[in-house]
Design a protein around this motif. Structure first.
Motif, PDB file in Angstrom:
ATOM      1  N   MET A 158     -36.946   8.530  15.479  1.00  0.00           N
ATOM      2  CA  MET A 158     -37.316   9.067  14.208  1.00  0.00           C
ATOM      3  C   MET A 158     -37.069   8.058  13.092  1.00  0.00           C
ATOM      4  O   MET A 158     -37.922   7.842  12.254  1.00  0.00           O
ATOM      5  CB  MET A 158     -36.569  10.355  13.949  1.00  0.00           C
ATOM      6  N   PHE A 159     -35.889   7.426  13.054  1.00  0.00           N
ATOM      7  CA  PHE A 159     -35.580   6.475  11.995  1.00  0.00           C
ATOM      8  C   PHE A 159     -35.903   5.055  12.433  1.00  0.00           C
ATOM      9  O   PHE A 159     -35.665   4.677  13.570  1.00  0.00           O
ATOM     10  CB  PHE A 159     -34.092   6.525  11.620  1.00  0.00           C
ATOM     11  N   ASP A 160     -36.371   4.252  11.483  1.00  0.00           N
ATOM     12  CA  ASP A 160     -36.488   2.821  11.691  1.00  0.00           C
ATOM     13  C   ASP A 160     -35.195   2.156  11.232  1.00  0.00           C
ATOM     14  O   ASP A 160     -34.686   1.263  11.880  1.00  0.00           O
ATOM     15  CB  ASP A 160     -37.678   2.273  10.893  1.00  0.00           C
ATOM     16  N   HIS A 161     -34.666   2.620  10.089  1.00  0.00           N
ATOM     17  CA  HIS A 161     -33.392   2.117   9.602  1.00  0.00           C
ATOM     18  C   HIS A 161     -32.756   3.147   8.665  1.00  0.00           C
ATOM     19  O   HIS A 161     -33.436   4.010   8.132  1.00  0.00           O
ATOM     20  CB  HIS A 161     -33.549   0.768   8.880  1.00  0.00           C
ATOM     21  N   VAL A 162     -31.458   3.017   8.516  1.00  0.00           N
ATOM     22  CA  VAL A 162     -30.681   3.837   7.588  1.00  0.00           C
ATOM     23  C   VAL A 162     -29.919   2.858   6.702  1.00  0.00           C
ATOM     24  O   VAL A 162     -29.267   1.937   7.205  1.00  0.00           O
ATOM     25  CB  VAL A 162     -29.692   4.760   8.339  1.00  0.00           C
ATOM     26  N   LYS A 163     -30.013   3.034   5.394  1.00  0.00           N
ATOM     27  CA  LYS A 163     -29.348   2.130   4.454  1.00  0.00           C
ATOM     28  C   LYS A 163     -28.452   2.946   3.533  1.00  0.00           C
ATOM     29  O   LYS A 163     -28.883   3.962   2.993  1.00  0.00           O
ATOM     30  CB  LYS A 163     -30.399   1.368   3.637  1.00  0.00           C
ATOM     31  N   PHE A 164     -27.200   2.503   3.391  1.00  0.00           N
ATOM     32  CA  PHE A 164     -26.299   3.196   2.482  1.00  0.00           C
ATOM     33  C   PHE A 164     -25.334   2.224   1.825  1.00  0.00           C
ATOM     34  O   PHE A 164     -25.035   1.159   2.365  1.00  0.00           O
ATOM     35  CB  PHE A 164     -25.551   4.345   3.171  1.00  0.00           C
ATOM     36  N   GLY A 165     -24.856   2.614   0.648  1.00  0.00           N
ATOM     37  CA  GLY A 165     -23.957   1.786  -0.134  1.00  0.00           C
ATOM     38  C   GLY A 165     -22.517   1.908   0.301  1.00  0.00           C
ATOM     39  O   GLY A 165     -22.087   2.944   0.805  1.00  0.00           O
ATOM     40  N   VAL A 166     -21.784   0.816   0.095  1.00  0.00           N
ATOM     41  CA  VAL A 166     -20.351   0.771   0.389  1.00  0.00           C
ATOM     42  C   VAL A 166     -19.640   0.176  -0.824  1.00  0.00           C
ATOM     43  O   VAL A 166     -20.216  -0.609  -1.571  1.00  0.00           O
ATOM     44  CB  VAL A 166     -20.057  -0.047   1.662  1.00  0.00           C
ATOM     45  N   SER A 167     -18.394   0.558  -1.030  1.00  0.00           N
ATOM     46  CA  SER A 167     -17.668   0.094  -2.206  1.00  0.00           C
ATOM     47  C   SER A 167     -17.025  -1.280  -2.000  1.00  0.00           C
ATOM     48  O   SER A 167     -16.791  -1.998  -2.957  1.00  0.00           O
ATOM     49  CB  SER A 167     -16.600   1.114  -2.614  1.00  0.00           C
ATOM     50  N   ASP A 168     -16.719  -1.647  -0.745  1.00  0.00           N
ATOM     51  CA  ASP A 168     -16.151  -2.961  -0.433  1.00  0.00           C
ATOM     52  C   ASP A 168     -16.991  -3.556   0.684  1.00  0.00           C
ATOM     53  O   ASP A 168     -16.761  -3.288   1.864  1.00  0.00           O
ATOM     54  CB  ASP A 168     -14.689  -2.819  -0.019  1.00  0.00           C
ATOM     55  N   TYR A 169     -17.980  -4.354   0.290  1.00  0.00           N
ATOM     56  CA  TYR A 169     -18.950  -4.896   1.246  1.00  0.00           C
ATOM     57  C   TYR A 169     -18.281  -5.678   2.374  1.00  0.00           C
ATOM     58  O   TYR A 169     -18.567  -5.453   3.545  1.00  0.00           O
ATOM     59  CB  TYR A 169     -19.953  -5.778   0.495  1.00  0.00           C
ATOM     60  N   ALA A 170     -17.364  -6.577   2.035  1.00  0.00           N
ATOM     61  CA  ALA A 170     -16.725  -7.409   3.056  1.00  0.00           C
ATOM     62  C   ALA A 170     -15.945  -6.562   4.060  1.00  0.00           C
ATOM     63  O   ALA A 170     -16.044  -6.770   5.272  1.00  0.00           O
ATOM     64  CB  ALA A 170     -15.819  -8.454   2.409  1.00  0.00           C
ATOM     65  N   ALA A 171     -15.174  -5.605   3.567  1.00  0.00           N
ATOM     66  CA  ALA A 171     -14.379  -4.755   4.466  1.00  0.00           C
ATOM     67  C   ALA A 171     -15.277  -3.888   5.334  1.00  0.00           C
ATOM     68  O   ALA A 171     -15.036  -3.744   6.545  1.00  0.00           O
ATOM     69  CB  ALA A 171     -13.429  -3.872   3.654  1.00  0.00           C
ATOM     70  N   SER A 172     -16.321  -3.306   4.750  1.00  0.00           N
ATOM     71  CA  SER A 172     -17.219  -2.451   5.530  1.00  0.00           C
ATOM     72  C   SER A 172     -18.005  -3.253   6.551  1.00  0.00           C
ATOM     73  O   SER A 172     -18.173  -2.827   7.692  1.00  0.00           O
ATOM     74  CB  SER A 172     -18.167  -1.684   4.611  1.00  0.00           C
ATOM     75  N   LYS A 173     -18.496  -4.434   6.154  1.00  0.00           N
ATOM     76  CA  LYS A 173     -19.219  -5.280   7.104  1.00  0.00           C
ATOM     77  C   LYS A 173     -18.316  -5.639   8.278  1.00  0.00           C
ATOM     78  O   LYS A 173     -18.702  -5.491   9.439  1.00  0.00           O
ATOM     79  CB  LYS A 173     -19.720  -6.548   6.416  1.00  0.00           C
ATOM     80  N   ALA A 174     -17.101  -6.086   8.003  1.00  0.00           N
ATOM     81  CA  ALA A 174     -16.167  -6.453   9.071  1.00  0.00           C
ATOM     82  C   ALA A 174     -15.895  -5.261   9.988  1.00  0.00           C
ATOM     83  O   ALA A 174     -15.876  -5.398  11.214  1.00  0.00           O
ATOM     84  CB  ALA A 174     -14.869  -6.988   8.472  1.00  0.00           C
ATOM     85  N   PHE A 175     -15.688  -4.085   9.398  1.00  0.00           N
ATOM     86  CA  PHE A 175     -15.424  -2.883  10.194  1.00  0.00           C
ATOM     87  C   PHE A 175     -16.597  -2.556  11.106  1.00  0.00           C
ATOM     88  O   PHE A 175     -16.436  -2.391  12.314  1.00  0.00           O
ATOM     89  CB  PHE A 175     -15.123  -1.691   9.282  1.00  0.00           C
ATOM     90  N   PHE A 176     -17.804  -2.437  10.548  1.00  0.00           N
ATOM     91  CA  PHE A 176     -18.952  -2.018  11.347  1.00  0.00           C
ATOM     92  C   PHE A 176     -19.330  -3.055  12.402  1.00  0.00           C
ATOM     93  O   PHE A 176     -19.682  -2.698  13.525  1.00  0.00           O
ATOM     94  CB  PHE A 176     -20.148  -1.674  10.453  1.00  0.00           C
ATOM     95  N   VAL A 177     -19.249  -4.344  12.070  1.00  0.00           N
ATOM     96  CA  VAL A 177     -19.572  -5.381  13.055  1.00  0.00           C
ATOM     97  C   VAL A 177     -18.633  -5.278  14.255  1.00  0.00           C
ATOM     98  O   VAL A 177     -19.068  -5.292  15.409  1.00  0.00           O
ATOM     99  CB  VAL A 177     -19.530  -6.785  12.411  1.00  0.00           C
TER     100      VAL A 177
END
Length: 124
Positions: free
Chosen positions: A1-20
């Protein structure tokens, strides 16, 4: 159903490190990245992509469930997510209230999002 989901984060570096780190056991990796306000796209193996971007707005909490190929991947996701700074929100295990084979783990990501890995098949 989805091609992509995009959402905002308050601390980009911390969220990127967490999700990766948390999603690596599920075969998810960085596909592309721009400036923090554009974001980083994560995905792999036909998985719809997830895009995170820096925002000054307070993001609403989400519940994102990622499909695992087996119970071992759910366990590995949980360990990696905790190592990446996630907070426990439900250790790996069966969730019979959903159905007999619903095996999942839940963690809280840096912005308070409830992130789940789930395998819905029978044990191998």
């Amino acid at each position: 159903m989805f091609d992509h989901v995009k959402f905002g984060v308050s601390d980009y570096a911390a969220s990127k490190a967490f999700f990766v780190k948390a999603l690596e056991p599920l075969g998810v990796a960085v596909l592309a990245e721009g400036v923090p306000t554009y974001g980083v796209e994560l995905g792999g193996k036909g998985i719809p992509s997830l895009v995170l971007f820096q925002t000054e707005e307070k993001p609403a909490h989400l519940h994102l469930a990622f499909m695992a190929e087996n119970r071992e991947q759910v366990d590995a996701f949980y360990r990696a997510a905790l190592e990446a700074g996630g907070k426990d929100n439900g250790a790996p295990g069966l969730r019979p209230k959903y159905h007999a084979n619903y095996y999942a783990a839940f963690v809280i990501a840096p912005d308070g999002h409830n992130i789940e890995a789930v395998f819905q098949g029978p044990e191998a």
